[in-house]
Design an enzyme around this catalytic site. Structure first.
Site, PDB file in Angstrom:
ATOM      1  N   HIS A 226       0.872  -1.188   0.000  1.00 22.16           N
ATOM      2  CA  HIS A 226       0.000   0.000   0.000  1.00 22.16           C
ATOM      3  C   HIS A 226       0.905   1.233   0.000  1.00 22.16           C
ATOM      4  O   HIS A 226       2.025   1.179   0.525  1.00 22.16           O
ATOM      5  CB  HIS A 226      -0.838  -0.062   1.288  1.00 22.16           C
ATOM      6  CG  HIS A 226      -1.899   0.991   1.413  1.00 22.16           C
ATOM      7  ND1 HIS A 226      -1.627   2.273   1.835  1.00 22.16           N
ATOM      8  CD2 HIS A 226      -3.229   0.932   1.196  1.00 22.16           C
ATOM      9  CE1 HIS A 226      -2.765   2.959   1.876  1.00 22.16           C
ATOM     10  NE2 HIS A 226      -3.746   2.177   1.490  1.00 22.16           N
TER      11      HIS A 226
ATOM     12  N   ASP B 247       3.366  -4.455   7.958  1.00 11.66           N
ATOM     13  CA  ASP B 247       2.135  -3.678   7.856  1.00 11.66           C
ATOM     14  C   ASP B 247       0.986  -4.668   8.024  1.00 11.66           C
ATOM     15  O   ASP B 247       0.663  -5.417   7.095  1.00 11.66           O
ATOM     16  CB  ASP B 247       2.104  -2.986   6.486  1.00 11.66           C
ATOM     17  CG  ASP B 247       0.753  -2.340   6.195  1.00 11.66           C
ATOM     18  OD1 ASP B 247      -0.186  -2.509   6.997  1.00 11.66           O
ATOM     19  OD2 ASP B 247       0.654  -1.671   5.141  1.00 11.66           O
TER      20      ASP B 247
ATOM     21  N   GLN C 210      -4.255  -5.260   7.080  1.00 17.90           N
ATOM     22  CA  GLN C 210      -5.260  -6.189   6.533  1.00 17.90           C
ATOM     23  C   GLN C 210      -5.183  -7.562   7.161  1.00 17.90           C
ATOM     24  O   GLN C 210      -5.900  -8.474   6.749  1.00 17.90           O
ATOM     25  CB  GLN C 210      -5.102  -6.299   5.004  1.00 17.90           C
ATOM     26  CG  GLN C 210      -5.303  -5.009   4.255  1.00 17.90           C
ATOM     27  CD  GLN C 210      -6.684  -4.392   4.463  1.00 17.90           C
ATOM     28  OE1 GLN C 210      -7.621  -5.038   4.943  1.00 17.90           O
ATOM     29  NE2 GLN C 210      -6.805  -3.124   4.121  1.00 17.90           N
TER      30      GLN C 210
ATOM     31  N   LYS D 263     -10.245  -0.820  10.799  1.00 20.97           N
ATOM     32  CA  LYS D 263     -10.415  -1.957   9.877  1.00 20.97           C
ATOM     33  C   LYS D 263     -10.733  -3.234  10.642  1.00 20.97           C
ATOM     34  O   LYS D 263     -10.889  -4.298  10.055  1.00 20.97           O
ATOM     35  CB  LYS D 263      -9.142  -2.163   9.058  1.00 20.97           C
ATOM     36  CG  LYS D 263      -8.826  -1.013   8.095  1.00 20.97           C
ATOM     37  CD  LYS D 263      -7.653  -1.385   7.224  1.00 20.97           C
ATOM     38  CE  LYS D 263      -7.023  -0.206   6.523  1.00 20.97           C
ATOM     39  NZ  LYS D 263      -7.846   0.329   5.426  1.00 20.97           N
TER      40      LYS D 263
ATOM     41  N   CYS E  94      -4.789   2.535  -3.639  1.00 23.32           N
ATOM     42  CA  CYS E  94      -3.533   3.027  -3.038  1.00 23.32           C
ATOM     43  C   CYS E  94      -2.409   2.008  -3.214  1.00 23.32           C
ATOM     44  O   CYS E  94      -1.601   1.813  -2.298  1.00 23.32           O
ATOM     45  CB  CYS E  94      -3.703   3.373  -1.559  1.00 23.32           C
ATOM     46  SG  CYS E  94      -4.966   4.603  -1.268  1.00 23.32           S
TER      47      CYS E  94
HETATM   48  N1  7TS Z   1      -1.648  -0.695   4.780  1.00 22.13           N
HETATM   49  C1  7TS Z   1      -2.535  -1.470   4.163  1.00 22.13           C
HETATM   50  C2  7TS Z   1      -2.156  -2.859   3.741  1.00 22.13           C
HETATM   51  C3  7TS Z   1      -3.823  -0.980   3.925  1.00 22.13           C
HETATM   52  O1  7TS Z   1      -4.718  -1.757   3.306  1.00 22.13           O
HETATM   53  C4  7TS Z   1      -4.160   0.333   4.325  1.00 22.13           C
HETATM   54  C5  7TS Z   1      -5.488   0.946   4.036  1.00 22.13           C
HETATM   55  C6  7TS Z   1      -3.191   1.081   5.007  1.00 22.13           C
HETATM   56  C7  7TS Z   1      -1.940   0.538   5.203  1.00 22.13           C
HETATM   57  C8  7TS Z   1      -3.473   2.443   5.540  1.00 22.13           C
HETATM   58  O2  7TS Z   1      -4.326   2.362   6.624  1.00 22.13           O
HETATM   59  P1  7TS Z   1      -4.844   3.699   7.355  1.00 22.13           P
HETATM   60  O3  7TS Z   1      -5.835   3.195   8.343  1.00 22.13           O
HETATM   61  O4  7TS Z   1      -3.672   4.352   7.974  1.00 22.13           O
HETATM   62  O5  7TS Z   1      -5.467   4.533   6.280  1.00 22.13           O
HETATM   63  N2  7TS Z   1      -6.164   0.356   2.953  1.00 22.13           N
HETATM   64  C9  7TS Z   1      -7.250   0.835   2.344  1.00 22.13           C
HETATM   65  C10 7TS Z   1      -7.861   0.167   1.300  1.00 22.13           C
HETATM   66  O6  7TS Z   1      -7.498  -0.915   0.845  1.00 22.13           O
HETATM   67  N3  7TS Z   1      -8.924   0.886   0.873  1.00 22.13           N
HETATM   68  O7  7TS Z   1      -9.011   1.991   1.620  1.00 22.13           O
HETATM   69  C11 7TS Z   1      -7.967   1.976   2.535  1.00 22.13           C
END
Ligand code: 7TS
Length: 403
Positions: free
Chosen positions: A120, A197, A200, A223, A361
């Site tokens: 990401h 990371d 997910q 999430k 992203c």
């Molecule tokens: N890393 C991964 C693997 C992600 O899927 C996401 C967000 C992030 C980092 C960032 O997370 P945040 O909570 O700091 O924003 N992924 C997604 C997505 O797949 N669609 O919208 C956000």
């Protein structure tokens, strides 16, 4: 597992979109929130809103206790050695930026970081930002046809200039569950620390940072059935102790004068300013929810949805699914023929079905796949086979409409 009992805990699932029952299949972007989390937020705002680690007042003490109880809970939940290894952030993105910014002091021109094709942007751009001050090379592990990492190439990427490996546990586009335990062992054999990371992974997989031997592990509460605005950075104490603070401000100091400042103990050194203490307290209720259902039941239910939906989708002429690893979480990225992902997403929305479209992203991954974007349907524990049926039936109509 009684999915109807679970659904009853999520008020948003009762809403309509365009006159139809909402079918929420964008859980990878953010999952929905059970009532107990919402009530915890409301309870705190109505009874216990006082700033943490500041007051002599009873309510400030109570608020502090709720925040710190969650920290202990998260530490146990991840099997960390101590709550000092748990830093609260705004989310995964901030957790990775914290590590990148703080570690960058120790990097030198020509140093290398190993990433993967499926990262990401949150696990790419922070490392590139270091490049404004130091010349850093990103070395990238490629993927095969199924969307799995090539571990032989991974092994070959280590050089004497490698400083860190940063890898996602689960891909937000392909759903691939990466063999992070093995990857960490390989990195450690080369003397290199690993940041995982886990954004997910934590909604679907029981994570044990000791078993993985991860040096850093980042995730977001929103999430995993928790509130927005809260994330966690786990870091091994010996690394966090060596690392300089990320931001300066209140509550991260021991003593301040205009000449010199000394910093607070872990983890507070990394928590400048007022944290989202309401969200942090409510995160413990999301952990309660997951523990109550149990990861085994969550995984079994989500895998049933994944294999059932994938099989039915494959009957649709022109269906192209990206990410077909047998070790996959319940994320389906797809295109139909050469139709634009946005058109498919729009047509699904007319039926109350929420998916995400675009590059998710993960533009470097899109380049590697030779596409601009996909439609992505992603499941959570409250989704049902009936919803999967409605989703596929709508896709069939969309496919024939678009020709
Ligand atoms: N890393 C991964 C693997 C992600 O899927 C996401 C967000 C992030 C980092 C960032 O997370 P945040 O909570 O700091 O924003 N992924 C997604 C997505 O797949 N669609 O919208 C956000």
């Amino acid at each position: 597992m009684d999915v109807n009992k679970i659904r009853a805990q999520f008020p948003i699932l009762e809403r309509k979109v365009k006159g139809k029952d909402l079918i929420y299949l964008d859980n990878t972007a953010t999952s929905q929130t059970p009532l107990r989390v919402i009530e915890a937020i409301q309870h705190m705002y109505t009874t216990t809103k006082a700033n943490v680690h500041r007051g002599v007042s009873s309510i400030s003490q109570e608020a502090t206790d709720l925040q710190e109880a969650t920290r202990r809970r998260v530490a146990q939940w991840l099997n960390a050695s101590s709550e000092q290894e748990i830093v609260f952030t705004r989310g995964t993105t901030e957790a990775i930026n914290l590590v990148a910014s703080s570690l960058s002091d120790s990097f030198e021109n020509g140093d290398e970081i190993i990433l993967t094709t499926m990262e990401h942007h949150a696990n790419i751009v922070p490392w590139q930002l270091i490049g404004r001050r130091k010349r850093i090379t990103l070395r990238v592990v490629p993927i095969n046809q199924r969307g799995e990492l090539d571990l032989d190439i991974y092994r070959s990427l280590f050089t004497e200039r490698t400083r860190l490996v940063a890898v996602c546990h689960v891909s937000n586009v392909l759903g691939t569950v990466n063999p992070v335990k093995e990857m960490i062992a390989i990195a450690h054999a080369n003397g290199i620390p690993v940041l995982v990371d886990g954004a997910q992974a934590v909604p679907h997989i029981k994570v044990d940072v000791k078993d993985l031997d991860a040096d850093f592990y980042a995730f977001s509460a929103h999430k995993m059935y928790g509130p927005t605005g809260v994330g966690v950075l786990y870091g091994k104490k010996r690394y966090l102790e060596m690392m300089p603070p990320y931001q300066g401000g209140g509550e991260m100091i021991a003593n301040v004068s205009f000449e010199h400042t000394t910093f607070a103990e872990l983890p507070f050194k990394f928590e400048a300013g007022t944290p989202d203490f309401v969200g942090i307290a409510a995160l413990s209720k999301a952990l309660d929810f997951i523990d109550e259902v149990g990861y085994e039941a969550i995984a079994a239910h989500e895998h049933k949805l994944l294999s059932y939906t994938t099989e039915r989708m494959m009957q649709i002429p022109g269906m192209r699914i990206f990410g077909t690893s047998p070790d996959k979480s319940a994320v389906i990225s797809f295109l139909i023929g050469n139709e634009h992902h946005y058109d498919i997403g729009m047509l699904l929305d007319t039926q109350g079905i929420a998916v995400r479209t675009g590059h998710h992203c993960a533009q470097p991954l899109m380049h590697a796949l030779g596409i601009e974007g996909t439609v992505r349907a992603s499941f959570a524990v409250y989704n049902t086979i009936e919803e999967a049926d409605k989703f596929v039936a709508t896709l069939e109509r969309v496919a024939s409409m678009l020709g």
